[in-house]
Design a protein around this motif. Sequence first.
Motif, PDB file in Angstrom:
ATOM      1  N   ARG A 153     -23.070 -11.989  41.276  1.00 55.48           N
ATOM      2  CA  ARG A 153     -21.979 -12.244  42.203  1.00 55.48           C
ATOM      3  C   ARG A 153     -20.623 -12.059  41.805  1.00 55.48           C
ATOM      4  N   THR A 154     -19.970 -11.652  42.406  1.00 53.06           N
ATOM      5  CA  THR A 154     -18.363 -11.208  42.263  1.00 53.06           C
ATOM      6  C   THR A 154     -17.479 -12.289  42.734  1.00 53.06           C
ATOM      7  N   SER A 155     -17.853 -13.347  43.550  1.00 49.30           N
ATOM      8  CA  SER A 155     -17.103 -14.544  43.740  1.00 49.30           C
ATOM      9  C   SER A 155     -18.288 -15.735  44.135  1.00 49.30           C
ATOM     10  N   TRP A 156     -17.679 -16.950  43.794  1.00 47.38           N
ATOM     11  CA  TRP A 156     -18.500 -18.013  44.122  1.00 47.38           C
ATOM     12  C   TRP A 156     -17.376 -19.422  43.923  1.00 47.38           C
ATOM     13  N   THR A 157     -18.006 -20.386  44.775  1.00 48.86           N
ATOM     14  CA  THR A 157     -17.115 -21.592  44.516  1.00 48.86           C
ATOM     15  C   THR A 157     -18.281 -22.649  44.322  1.00 48.86           C
ATOM     16  N   TRP A 158     -18.017 -23.648  43.886  1.00 45.21           N
ATOM     17  CA  TRP A 158     -18.816 -24.930  43.904  1.00 45.21           C
ATOM     18  C   TRP A 158     -18.478 -26.199  44.866  1.00 45.21           C
ATOM     19  N   ARG A 159     -19.486 -26.923  45.141  1.00 43.55           N
ATOM     20  CA  ARG A 159     -19.017 -27.869  46.075  1.00 43.55           C
ATOM     21  C   ARG A 159     -18.870 -29.303  45.418  1.00 43.55           C
TER      22      ARG A 159
END
Length: 195
Positions: A185-191
């Motif tokens: 992955r080159t971008s991600w966010t957590w919730r």
Amino acid sequence: MTDHRMNGADVRAALGGATAVLGPAAVSGADWDAPAGPLEWSCRDTAAHIAHDLLAYAGQLAARPTDRYLPLDLTVHPDAGPAEVLTVVTAAAQLLATALDAAPPELRAWHYGPCDPAGFAAMGVAETLLHTHDITLGLGLDWRPPERLAAAVLARLFPDAPAGAPVDVLLWCTGRGELDGRPRRTSWTWRAAVE
């Protein structure tokens, strides 16, 4: 995945794993100016970043703002050596764990929306595990985050994560590796925020 509600004990467990592997390297003459794995930060700066985030999470829990992060930053003196930086990480982790121990489950504080104590615990554990992994790569140490903690972080912060070995999935979810043919992955966010 697990449904464990993360708490101060989990933050202390993550801290214990981090200091067990990084403590000896902090006094061994290892090159803490080396990049921390895939990051542009040095190993030393990455450790300072762990402390910064843990302190920020503790502050959020203590002050309970509903619309922003507190206007504070942790600055670790530039002449502090690796062992001293790890002491700051320990202090920040213990402050977060203590804040979590005192927080009622219904407490909400801002992290891009209302976040519960379990969310702050999960973020603190994630920051500690992931950046310890980064630092160990930079220092050439063989270390993997504990499976139980990785599974709990995935359950809380990445509920849509694919199946697989929790550590491998967590590293993939955060752009630190490939997984079963899935590209990095080159971008991600957590919730972390809750409804």
